[in-house]
Design a protein around this motif. Structure first.
Motif, PDB file in Angstrom:
ATOM      1  N   ILE A  72     -26.799 -12.867  23.479  1.00 47.09           N
ATOM      2  CA  ILE A  72     -27.094 -12.394  25.153  1.00 47.09           C
ATOM      3  C   ILE A  72     -28.498 -13.226  25.351  1.00 47.09           C
ATOM      4  N   THR A  73     -28.930 -13.158  26.706  1.00 40.54           N
ATOM      5  CA  THR A  73     -30.058 -13.716  27.163  1.00 40.54           C
ATOM      6  C   THR A  73     -31.044 -12.604  26.910  1.00 40.54           C
ATOM      7  N   HIS A  74     -32.264 -13.059  27.020  1.00 38.71           N
ATOM      8  CA  HIS A  74     -33.320 -12.154  26.319  1.00 38.71           C
ATOM      9  C   HIS A  74     -34.647 -12.503  27.322  1.00 38.71           C
ATOM     10  N   PRO A  75     -35.334 -11.443  27.643  1.00 39.02           N
ATOM     11  CA  PRO A  75     -36.483 -11.442  28.680  1.00 39.02           C
ATOM     12  C   PRO A  75     -37.491 -12.510  28.410  1.00 39.02           C
ATOM     13  N   ALA A  76     -37.885 -12.700  27.075  1.00 40.83           N
ATOM     14  CA  ALA A  76     -38.821 -13.643  26.884  1.00 40.83           C
ATOM     15  C   ALA A  76     -38.334 -15.131  27.372  1.00 40.83           C
ATOM     16  N   SER A  77     -37.179 -15.387  27.007  1.00 41.00           N
ATOM     17  CA  SER A  77     -36.806 -16.888  27.172  1.00 41.00           C
ATOM     18  C   SER A  77     -36.348 -16.886  28.694  1.00 41.00           C
ATOM     19  N   THR A  78     -35.701 -15.843  29.388  1.00 42.31           N
ATOM     20  CA  THR A  78     -35.412 -15.767  30.398  1.00 42.31           C
ATOM     21  C   THR A  78     -36.581 -16.008  31.592  1.00 42.31           C
ATOM     22  N   LEU A  79     -37.794 -15.263  31.384  1.00 46.05           N
ATOM     23  CA  LEU A  79     -38.953 -15.205  32.069  1.00 46.05           C
ATOM     24  C   LEU A  79     -39.607 -16.701  32.032  1.00 46.05           C
ATOM     25  N   ALA A  80     -39.776 -17.208  30.797  1.00 46.40           N
ATOM     26  CA  ALA A  80     -39.863 -18.829  30.859  1.00 46.40           C
ATOM     27  C   ALA A  80     -39.070 -19.787  31.480  1.00 46.40           C
ATOM     28  N   ALA A  81     -37.886 -19.492  31.506  1.00 48.78           N
ATOM     29  CA  ALA A  81     -37.028 -20.376  32.279  1.00 48.78           C
ATOM     30  C   ALA A  81     -37.240 -20.168  33.922  1.00 48.78           C
ATOM     31  N   LEU A  82     -37.585 -18.758  34.204  1.00 46.68           N
ATOM     32  CA  LEU A  82     -37.926 -18.586  35.705  1.00 46.68           C
ATOM     33  C   LEU A  82     -38.966 -19.405  36.134  1.00 46.68           C
ATOM     34  N   GLU A  83     -40.149 -19.223  35.342  1.00 43.44           N
ATOM     35  CA  GLU A  83     -41.244 -19.914  35.629  1.00 43.44           C
ATOM     36  C   GLU A  83     -41.077 -21.404  35.788  1.00 43.44           C
ATOM     37  N   SER A  84     -40.357 -22.042  35.006  1.00 48.21           N
ATOM     38  CA  SER A  84     -40.219 -23.413  34.935  1.00 48.21           C
ATOM     39  C   SER A  84     -39.346 -23.887  36.090  1.00 48.21           C
ATOM     40  N   ALA A  85     -38.074 -23.031  36.541  1.00 44.99           N
ATOM     41  CA  ALA A  85     -37.291 -23.280  37.740  1.00 44.99           C
ATOM     42  C   ALA A  85     -38.120 -23.116  38.900  1.00 44.99           C
ATOM     43  N   LEU A  86     -39.162 -22.077  38.979  1.00 36.62           N
ATOM     44  CA  LEU A  86     -39.876 -21.993  40.067  1.00 36.62           C
ATOM     45  C   LEU A  86     -40.958 -23.271  40.466  1.00 36.62           C
ATOM     46  N   ARG A  87     -41.293 -23.788  39.323  1.00 41.50           N
ATOM     47  CA  ARG A  87     -42.149 -25.028  39.365  1.00 41.50           C
ATOM     48  C   ARG A  87     -41.287 -26.270  39.793  1.00 41.50           C
ATOM     49  N   MET A  88     -40.131 -26.277  39.197  1.00 46.37           N
ATOM     50  CA  MET A  88     -39.254 -27.579  39.574  1.00 46.37           C
ATOM     51  C   MET A  88     -38.393 -27.535  40.751  1.00 46.37           C
ATOM     52  N   LEU A  89     -38.634 -26.289  41.657  1.00 47.87           N
ATOM     53  CA  LEU A  89     -37.819 -26.463  42.916  1.00 47.87           C
ATOM     54  C   LEU A  89     -38.696 -27.080  43.851  1.00 47.87           C
ATOM     55  N   ARG A  90     -38.083 -27.773  44.806  1.00 47.29           N
ATOM     56  CA  ARG A  90     -38.633 -28.465  45.899  1.00 47.29           C
ATOM     57  C   ARG A  90     -38.908 -27.108  46.865  1.00 47.29           C
ATOM     58  N   PRO A  91     -39.586 -27.564  48.099  1.00 43.62           N
ATOM     59  CA  PRO A  91     -39.969 -26.652  49.039  1.00 43.62           C
ATOM     60  C   PRO A  91     -38.746 -26.352  49.768  1.00 43.62           C
ATOM     61  N   GLY A  92     -38.326 -25.079  49.970  1.00 43.40           N
ATOM     62  CA  GLY A  92     -36.944 -24.681  50.787  1.00 43.40           C
ATOM     63  C   GLY A  92     -35.955 -24.371  49.516  1.00 43.40           C
ATOM     64  N   GLY A  93     -36.411 -24.782  48.384  1.00 40.64           N
ATOM     65  CA  GLY A  93     -35.332 -24.518  47.049  1.00 40.64           C
ATOM     66  C   GLY A  93     -34.886 -22.896  46.747  1.00 40.64           C
TER      67      GLY A  93
END
Length: 192
Positions: free
Chosen positions: A117-138
């Motif tokens: 299953i997915t786990h909180p620690a890796s998911t939260l790290a991924a969410l931080e990365s995703a937010l940083r890599m998004l363009r404005p409006g993403g």
């Protein structure tokens, strides 16, 4: 007529914020539903990165894409056998800040062993990365599944993370059916 399912609502919000030729990420490829949706949405000039730690998931996704590619042109899709927490290292740096959408569908691979299953620690790290890599409006969409072992803990962690994101960085929303206590629900962020 009822409301859209959480999966359909996630796709609707992504479709409203992406254009042909965009870059998108499926952070949890699973059986390939979101990967195929993204490949159709960004079209043949676009690119999709699909992550999963299970070879079985990536193989299922590959077969789904190949089957559909015979009938329509899809985006270029990179199938990446890595945890989603490694997406910022796996996606070329020149694409950071240009990603239109990142979709997460947490939990476990349907039809496979439910102990992976997915786990909180890796998911939260991924969410931080995703937010940083998004363009404005993403957009980032996260479908959480509180009804399985470990799912409520992960859903709570994702909810807390989303609540803590500064409104100066992104707008957040929760889409859920409160009459169904343990049903999946959607958390989404729209970057400013």
């Amino acid at each position: 007529m009822g409301f859209l399912s959480v999966l359909s609502q996630a796709q609707r919000w992504v479709k409203e914020r992406t254009l042909p030729g965009d870059i998108a990420v499926d952070a949890t490829a699973g059986n390939g539903s979101d990967t195929l949706f993204l490949a159709r949405t960004v079209g043949p000039k676009g690119t999709v990165f699909a992550f999963d730690i299970q070879a079985e998931a990536l193989e299922s996704t590959r077969r789904r894409l190949e089957s559909e590619a015979m009938q329509e042109e899809l985006a270029t899709v990179a199938l990446v056998r890595e945890g989603h927490e490694n997406m910022s290292e796996a996606i070329p740096v020149e694409r950071h800040g240009r990603i239109a959408a990142v979709m997460f569908n947490l939990g476990y691979l349907p039809g496979a062993e439910s102990d992976v299953i997915t786990h909180p620690a890796s998911t939260l790290a991924a969410l931080e990365s995703a937010l940083r890599m998004l363009r404005p409006g993403g957009i980032v969409t996260v479908v959480v599944y509180p009804g399985h072992e470990g799912g409520q803990t992960e859903a709570d962690a994702v909810s807390s993370w989303a609540e803590a994101v500064s409104p100066a960085i992104a707008q957040t929303v929760v889409y859920r059916f409160p009459q169904k206590l343990y049903s999946p629900y959607l958390i989404a962020l729209n970057k400013k």
